[in-house]
Design an enzyme around this catalytic site. Sequence first.
Site, PDB file in Angstrom:
ATOM      1  N   HIS A 223       0.810  -1.218   0.000  1.00  0.00           N
ATOM      2  CA  HIS A 223       0.000   0.000   0.000  1.00  0.00           C
ATOM      3  C   HIS A 223       0.845   1.271   0.000  1.00  0.00           C
ATOM      4  O   HIS A 223       0.356   2.352  -0.317  1.00  0.00           O
ATOM      5  CB  HIS A 223      -0.950  -0.004   1.202  1.00  0.00           C
ATOM      6  CG  HIS A 223      -2.252   0.698   0.951  1.00  0.00           C
ATOM      7  ND1 HIS A 223      -2.324   1.927   0.344  1.00  0.00           N
ATOM      8  CD2 HIS A 223      -3.537   0.346   1.209  1.00  0.00           C
ATOM      9  CE1 HIS A 223      -3.585   2.317   0.260  1.00  0.00           C
ATOM     10  NE2 HIS A 223      -4.346   1.364   0.767  1.00  0.00           N
ATOM     11  N   ARG A 224       2.122   1.153   0.342  1.00  0.00           N
ATOM     12  CA  ARG A 224       2.996   2.329   0.286  1.00  0.00           C
ATOM     13  C   ARG A 224       3.250   2.744  -1.163  1.00  0.00           C
ATOM     14  O   ARG A 224       3.413   3.936  -1.461  1.00  0.00           O
ATOM     15  CB  ARG A 224       4.347   2.023   0.956  1.00  0.00           C
ATOM     16  CG  ARG A 224       4.266   1.650   2.424  1.00  0.00           C
ATOM     17  CD  ARG A 224       5.605   1.136   2.930  1.00  0.00           C
ATOM     18  NE  ARG A 224       6.049  -0.051   2.183  1.00  0.00           N
ATOM     19  CZ  ARG A 224       7.211  -0.669   2.396  1.00  0.00           C
ATOM     20  NH1 ARG A 224       8.052  -0.216   3.325  1.00  0.00           N
ATOM     21  NH2 ARG A 224       7.540  -1.733   1.689  1.00  0.00           N
TER      22      ARG A 224
END
Length: 243
Positions: A223-224
């Site tokens: 998700h980064r």
Amino acid sequence: PMSDDQVLKLFEEGSYELIPHDNMRKTIARRLVEAKTTIPHFYLTLDCELDALLALRTQLNAAAPVKKTDKGEAPAYKLSVNDMVIKAMAMALKAVPDANASWTESAMVRHKHADVGVAVSIPGGLITPIIRHADEKTLSVISNEMKDLASRARSRKLKPEEYQGGTTAVSNLGMFGIKDFAAVINPPHATILAVGAGEQRAVVKNGEIKIATVMSVTLSTDHRAVDGALGAELLVAFKKLIE
């Protein structure tokens, strides 16, 4: 975590045997713990209809030229659904280039090529050989390259450059009848696609129930680097290519 002694005290002496970990199992364990504790996993699932793809696969395999081998004549290639999944995933990454990335603390690494790792089960573990520039290769080249890599992976003859790096990965458990699952991201990748079995299901089309061959796929993202909307865009691009 519990110590070894604490775990063994829970079981009656003589009711088990101890099988020491080899270096491969230790490496797999270390990397999985690292991946699950340092990468914020986010999951997206879609269903893909396969009937057009299966028809194309049959057509392409029937058209394969025959070549002479040590064991006689054989088709020059025999495509699997997984070969087509690899190609579709690579093309989807080229269509959604922001998702073809790796996370580092100082910068986003945007890859210029789609190098697809493919999870291969081998005795005692798992390894992920890589199809380099998979977006540029024909299905027959991908298929034959994958067969060679998988064979050498099982005999532990891969070179480090053949399984290190890559920009994404595919893990397919469809051959075991698994409907859907979520795979663990393999750093430095920001995505991994988990592929389930293609099976006949009832689907609603224009208000009528029809039978279609459907495959569920789940995209795990870091998700980064790949957030929800970007991951969804990538998975929708993959679905369009497959269908």
